[in-house]
Design a protein around this motif. Sequence first.
Motif, PDB file in Angstrom:
ATOM      1  N   GLU A  75      -4.251   1.377   6.384  1.00  0.00           N
ATOM      2  CA  GLU A  75      -3.388   0.502   5.588  1.00  0.00           C
ATOM      3  C   GLU A  75      -2.031   1.179   5.425  1.00  0.00           C
ATOM      4  O   GLU A  75      -1.970   2.400   5.264  1.00  0.00           O
ATOM      5  N   PRO A  76      -0.933   0.437   5.432  1.00  0.00           N
ATOM      6  CA  PRO A  76      -0.791  -1.012   5.616  1.00  0.00           C
ATOM      7  C   PRO A  76      -0.720  -1.429   7.080  1.00  0.00           C
ATOM      8  O   PRO A  76      -0.489  -2.586   7.372  1.00  0.00           O
ATOM      9  N   TRP A  77      -0.830  -0.491   8.014  1.00  0.00           N
ATOM     10  CA  TRP A  77      -0.959  -0.799   9.434  1.00  0.00           C
ATOM     11  C   TRP A  77      -2.135   0.003   9.962  1.00  0.00           C
ATOM     12  O   TRP A  77      -2.743   0.799   9.235  1.00  0.00           O
ATOM     13  N   PHE A  78      -2.468  -0.194  11.199  1.00  0.00           N
ATOM     14  CA  PHE A  78      -3.572   0.568  11.794  1.00  0.00           C
ATOM     15  C   PHE A  78      -3.053   1.426  12.929  1.00  0.00           C
ATOM     16  O   PHE A  78      -2.288   0.983  13.780  1.00  0.00           O
ATOM     17  N   ASP A  79      -3.458   2.683  12.911  1.00  0.00           N
ATOM     18  CA  ASP A  79      -3.198   3.589  14.029  1.00  0.00           C
ATOM     19  C   ASP A  79      -4.455   4.411  14.213  1.00  0.00           C
ATOM     20  O   ASP A  79      -4.923   5.072  13.279  1.00  0.00           O
ATOM     21  N   THR A  80      -5.004   4.373  15.426  1.00  0.00           N
ATOM     22  CA  THR A  80      -6.299   5.005  15.637  1.00  0.00           C
ATOM     23  C   THR A  80      -6.257   6.515  15.469  1.00  0.00           C
ATOM     24  O   THR A  80      -7.184   7.119  14.968  1.00  0.00           O
ATOM     25  N   ILE A  81      -5.161   7.145  15.890  1.00  0.00           N
ATOM     26  CA  ILE A  81      -5.032   8.594  15.696  1.00  0.00           C
ATOM     27  C   ILE A  81      -3.570   8.981  15.843  1.00  0.00           C
ATOM     28  O   ILE A  81      -2.889   8.575  16.787  1.00  0.00           O
ATOM     29  N   VAL A  82      -3.077   9.775  14.876  1.00  0.00           N
ATOM     30  CA  VAL A  82      -1.675  10.170  14.876  1.00  0.00           C
ATOM     31  C   VAL A  82      -1.567  11.458  14.065  1.00  0.00           C
ATOM     32  O   VAL A  82      -2.353  11.702  13.142  1.00  0.00           O
ATOM     33  N   ALA A  83      -0.602  12.308  14.398  1.00  0.00           N
ATOM     34  CA  ALA A  83      -0.378  13.538  13.646  1.00  0.00           C
ATOM     35  C   ALA A  83       0.163  13.205  12.263  1.00  0.00           C
ATOM     36  O   ALA A  83       1.088  12.407  12.111  1.00  0.00           O
ATOM     37  N   ALA A  84      -0.421  13.824  11.238  1.00  0.00           N
ATOM     38  CA  ALA A  84       0.028  13.566   9.864  1.00  0.00           C
ATOM     39  C   ALA A  84       1.477  13.972   9.677  1.00  0.00           C
ATOM     40  O   ALA A  84       2.174  13.436   8.806  1.00  0.00           O
ATOM     41  N   THR A  85       1.958  14.889  10.480  1.00  0.00           N
ATOM     42  CA  THR A  85       3.346  15.338  10.389  1.00  0.00           C
ATOM     43  C   THR A  85       4.334  14.272  10.836  1.00  0.00           C
ATOM     44  O   THR A  85       5.531  14.387  10.569  1.00  0.00           O
ATOM     45  N   MET A  86       3.838  13.242  11.541  1.00  0.00           N
ATOM     46  CA  MET A  86       4.712  12.189  12.067  1.00  0.00           C
ATOM     47  C   MET A  86       4.496  10.853  11.364  1.00  0.00           C
ATOM     48  O   MET A  86       5.037   9.839  11.801  1.00  0.00           O
ATOM     49  N   VAL A  87       3.726  10.843  10.276  1.00  0.00           N
ATOM     50  CA  VAL A  87       3.481   9.614   9.522  1.00  0.00           C
ATOM     51  C   VAL A  87       4.414   9.571   8.323  1.00  0.00           C
ATOM     52  O   VAL A  87       4.352  10.426   7.432  1.00  0.00           O
ATOM     53  N   GLU A  88       5.291   8.606   8.299  1.00  0.00           N
ATOM     54  CA  GLU A  88       6.193   8.431   7.167  1.00  0.00           C
ATOM     55  C   GLU A  88       5.413   7.838   6.003  1.00  0.00           C
ATOM     56  O   GLU A  88       4.726   6.825   6.144  1.00  0.00           O
ATOM     57  N   LEU A  89       5.513   8.474   4.852  1.00  0.00           N
ATOM     58  CA  LEU A  89       4.766   8.006   3.692  1.00  0.00           C
ATOM     59  C   LEU A  89       5.343   6.693   3.173  1.00  0.00           C
ATOM     60  O   LEU A  89       6.560   6.550   3.031  1.00  0.00           O
ATOM     61  N   VAL A  90       4.455   5.715   2.922  1.00  0.00           N
ATOM     62  CA  VAL A  90       4.841   4.450   2.306  1.00  0.00           C
ATOM     63  C   VAL A  90       3.858   4.163   1.186  1.00  0.00           C
ATOM     64  O   VAL A  90       2.744   4.704   1.148  1.00  0.00           O
ATOM     65  N   ASP A  91       4.264   3.329   0.278  1.00  0.00           N
ATOM     66  CA  ASP A  91       3.400   3.004  -0.849  1.00  0.00           C
ATOM     67  C   ASP A  91       2.164   2.250  -0.358  1.00  0.00           C
ATOM     68  O   ASP A  91       2.268   1.319   0.449  1.00  0.00           O
ATOM     69  N   GLY A  92       0.986   2.653  -0.819  1.00  0.00           N
ATOM     70  CA  GLY A  92      -0.251   1.996  -0.424  1.00  0.00           C
ATOM     71  C   GLY A  92      -0.849   2.512   0.873  1.00  0.00           C
ATOM     72  O   GLY A  92      -1.829   1.945   1.366  1.00  0.00           O
ATOM     73  N   LEU A  93      -0.278   3.566   1.417  1.00  0.00           N
ATOM     74  CA  LEU A  93      -0.818   4.124   2.659  1.00  0.00           C
ATOM     75  C   LEU A  93      -2.250   4.593   2.445  1.00  0.00           C
ATOM     76  O   LEU A  93      -2.577   5.235   1.441  1.00  0.00           O
ATOM     77  N   VAL A  94      -3.109   4.248   3.393  1.00  0.00           N
ATOM     78  CA  VAL A  94      -4.497   4.709   3.378  1.00  0.00           C
ATOM     79  C   VAL A  94      -4.768   5.405   4.708  1.00  0.00           C
ATOM     80  O   VAL A  94      -4.574   4.820   5.776  1.00  0.00           O
ATOM     81  N   ALA A  95      -5.193   6.658   4.634  1.00  0.00           N
ATOM     82  CA  ALA A  95      -5.423   7.447   5.839  1.00  0.00           C
ATOM     83  C   ALA A  95      -6.702   8.248   5.691  1.00  0.00           C
ATOM     84  O   ALA A  95      -7.169   8.520   4.578  1.00  0.00           O
ATOM     85  N   GLY A  96      -7.258   8.607   6.826  1.00  0.00           N
ATOM     86  CA  GLY A  96      -8.451   9.451   6.840  1.00  0.00           C
ATOM     87  C   GLY A  96      -8.339  10.474   7.946  1.00  0.00           C
ATOM     88  O   GLY A  96      -7.726  10.229   8.989  1.00  0.00           O
ATOM     89  N   SER A  97      -8.899  11.647   7.730  1.00  0.00           N
ATOM     90  CA  SER A  97      -8.813  12.709   8.728  1.00  0.00           C
ATOM     91  C   SER A  97      -9.645  12.351   9.944  1.00  0.00           C
ATOM     92  O   SER A  97     -10.693  11.709   9.844  1.00  0.00           O
ATOM     93  N   ARG A  98      -9.150  12.761  11.107  1.00  0.00           N
ATOM     94  CA  ARG A  98      -9.855  12.559  12.368  1.00  0.00           C
ATOM     95  C   ARG A  98      -9.997  13.906  13.065  1.00  0.00           C
ATOM     96  O   ARG A  98      -9.175  14.797  12.891  1.00  0.00           O
ATOM     97  N   THR A  99     -11.019  14.029  13.870  1.00  0.00           N
ATOM     98  CA  THR A  99     -11.299  15.307  14.532  1.00  0.00           C
ATOM     99  C   THR A  99     -10.654  15.422  15.904  1.00  0.00           C
ATOM    100  O   THR A  99     -11.094  16.200  16.732  1.00  0.00           O
ATOM    101  N   GLY A 100      -9.617  14.658  16.143  1.00  0.00           N
ATOM    102  CA  GLY A 100      -8.967  14.706  17.445  1.00  0.00           C
ATOM    103  C   GLY A 100      -9.400  13.615  18.385  1.00  0.00           C
ATOM    104  O   GLY A 100      -8.904  13.515  19.504  1.00  0.00           O
ATOM    105  N   VAL A 101     -10.311  12.765  17.926  1.00  0.00           N
ATOM    106  CA  VAL A 101     -10.783  11.645  18.738  1.00  0.00           C
ATOM    107  C   VAL A 101     -10.682  10.382  17.892  1.00  0.00           C
ATOM    108  O   VAL A 101     -11.205  10.337  16.777  1.00  0.00           O
ATOM    109  N   GLY A 102     -10.004   9.379  18.402  1.00  0.00           N
ATOM    110  CA  GLY A 102      -9.844   8.133  17.659  1.00  0.00           C
ATOM    111  C   GLY A 102     -11.049   7.231  17.792  1.00  0.00           C
ATOM    112  O   GLY A 102     -12.014   7.533  18.498  1.00  0.00           O
TER     113      GLY A 102
END
Length: 829
Positions: A75-102
């Motif tokens: 939320e609010p969009w879907f990305d199967t796997i991305v580096a947390a360092t490249m995710v711009e924080l927005v209000d309501g963001l929902v993320a979960g850790s991944r082990t390198g495989v989407g």
Amino acid sequence: MSRRLDAGGSWIDRSKPLLFRFDDQGYEGFEGDTLASALLANGVEGGFTSPILSRPRGVMTAGPEEPNAFVEISEPWFDTIVAATMVELVDGLVAGSRTGVGRLPDPAEVPSVDATHRHVHVETLVVGGGASGRRAAVAAVKRGDRVLLMDERHRVDAPPEDVTVLPRTTVLGVYDDGYVVAHERSATVSCLWHVRASRVVLATGAHERFVAFAGNDRPGVMLASAAATYVERFGVLPGERVGIFTTNDSGIRSAEALRAAGADIAYTLGVGQDLSAAAEDVDLLLISGGWNPNLTLWRSLGGRLRYDEQLSSFLPDGGGPSWLEVVGSADGRGLAASEAFWLEPAGDYSEHFVDLQRDQTVADIAEALDAGLVSVEHVKRVTYIGTAIDQGRTSGVLTAAIVNQLLGAGPEAQGPTGARPPSVPISYATIAGPDRGDLLDPIRRTRIHSWHEEQDAVFEDVGQWKRPRYFPRGGEDIDAAVARECLAVREAAGVLDASTLGKIDVVGPDAAAFLDRMYTKRMSTLPVGSIRYGFMLGLDGMVADDGVAMRLGEDRFLVTTTTGNAAMVLDRFEEWLQTEWPDLRVYCTSVTEQWTDVAVAGPRAREVLAAVGTDIDLAPEAFPFMTFRDGEMAGIPVRIARVSFTGELSYEVLVDGRRGLELWTAVLTAGTPFGIAPYGTEAMHVLRAEKGFVIVGQDTDGTVTPDDLGMSWMVRKDDSDFIGRRSLRRADSVREDRKQLVGLVPDELLPEGAQLVEVNTGQIPMPMIGYVTSSYTSAALGRPIALAMVERGRSRHGETVYAPLPGGTISAEIVPPLFYDPEGTRRDG
């Protein structure tokens, strides 16, 4: 524990707090944060796991080179796997850790993001929004250029005036003649940019290098420049008691930035000091092993590298195109001199990690070298180092240096392996852009489509075309409808919309010579007004397509193709004309949609056409098989061809597409007293299989020669050349045990694709000798029939083969691939 500093952070706006969730926990950050900086600010130092060894990991960098901290955005969009360092924080963001495989979720579970493509032409494209990139952009503006600047981060400081600046935009690849593809990210739209630039400037910067030592993958180990970035841009202090290992002065400067922010710098280590033990005494260990210019895009276009001993890095060394320039730290400018130090010596290298995404260590590299490998490219393929999401940004140069060191060579002996575009992962949805759903592929309809719809035809997709599969009447299922349609053709008359067959106008003084080279049959000897069937082969001698050529004049032919291969055949024509035989005076034009093709077949077909009204003499002696005539029918100019894909008396009536529906309805009206019925592709398949006529792409699979089909008579025997001829003489092409086309008479209907065995042992696996290519129930014969490719098939007539299936085994007798009217007496009516 909060690690947010009370002041500072040039990229964040403390007046705009944002709420987000990570791994089901709620946190707060600020506008301008990345997900990584916000997690560190909230004291989340780890929370990530390595993909193979399941070792705990934490944020290591502050940019796209991040090898550990990968997340899924839900939320609010879907990305199967991305580096947390490249995710711009927005209000309501929902993320979960991944082990390198989407993962690929159900599309209904995730929010959709619009994807689009944009095209732009500029004189100068600058890749990278740092100081060097901005200076290059300003200089280009002063020259009067239209300038586009792209940067992968979500902010560009001090953007230059009169420059189009695209933050959040990663260049995926640079290609010939200044063609660049880039991906712009946002929460609502994912845009793929296609840029044509006269000049491309790579201001792509440099990545700090880590070194290999025991436990260098643990949470709390971070690149020194990344820690300084979190302090200066985001107001986050990643650790309180800090140690640093550095081979260069930039590491010292990074440590001083943390000291100024309140960190306790417990020690500073250099080459030769015990790095592994020191890591136990601090909550943050900074590493600075030197700098690697980011030259992925440069190398993708043939740019060479040279090793610089002062920087202990590889720099650009010519070889790139004249329109491509590298500036700033990507060219080595401003980088701190560094000692060449790659790994801490130890007796056990099993925890000296080199590629954190692949969990590969110095021990894994040593094992590859012990197996006899020497090239770093080969080591890459054995260990998979550099093949994960970060494309070797942190591991590439380090791996090459360690390979060199273990082989006893200098650091310049081998450079890093190459990376291929795209430089970062990109979703297929973005690549497709708007071309999805109904726009994924053009939907093509014949001029008679509306009539088919009115008759409740059931359609199937053939290539891009919607073709009627069958015409149910009174609640018929497919089997009943197809049986009725087949019997109509065999006993009276049927009419098929054959307009989807590819049609290519081949014109020019050398048209006949050209077609001789493209087809197995000689077309140059064909008289005007006649038709000839031919195979088109690939260079490997395998059947690629089939069709007929009508000779309209000495310098003009109308060539037909299968429905699905029309574009391929035209493309092949043009490829050979433009690249191999440019001296031939031939012009090819697709005219598929300009003609409507109404195929009338059956013993009463001649009567039907006569009833429609035509000035063409339809008598067999005046209008023989494989000829065509021009004239009128129902007052409409037509070209009628005597060809047959059913084995029955058949006529294909070609008419200007704009009058196709008019002719179709005239044929049906005139044919009603004779029992005419429209039939679809399924009945067509049954009718042609009864006669053993093949469909290229169904009865062939790219490994079949004309002789395999029992059609060696289709290949001319003289010494003239055509595409694929030499390959037909290869030993493999004339093996006696090749699979050959046969007919099958099974006990019950066989599924297409069923594997055939000689002896049904009941034990899997069993030696397979062939497979079913086509299978139908024949209404005319009152039994199921099939076509198959079987080893030495023509010598097995009369033998029994078996098809082991989950529900039981079906036996079938091998027969010649001709089930109906073997004498061919019905063809002329």
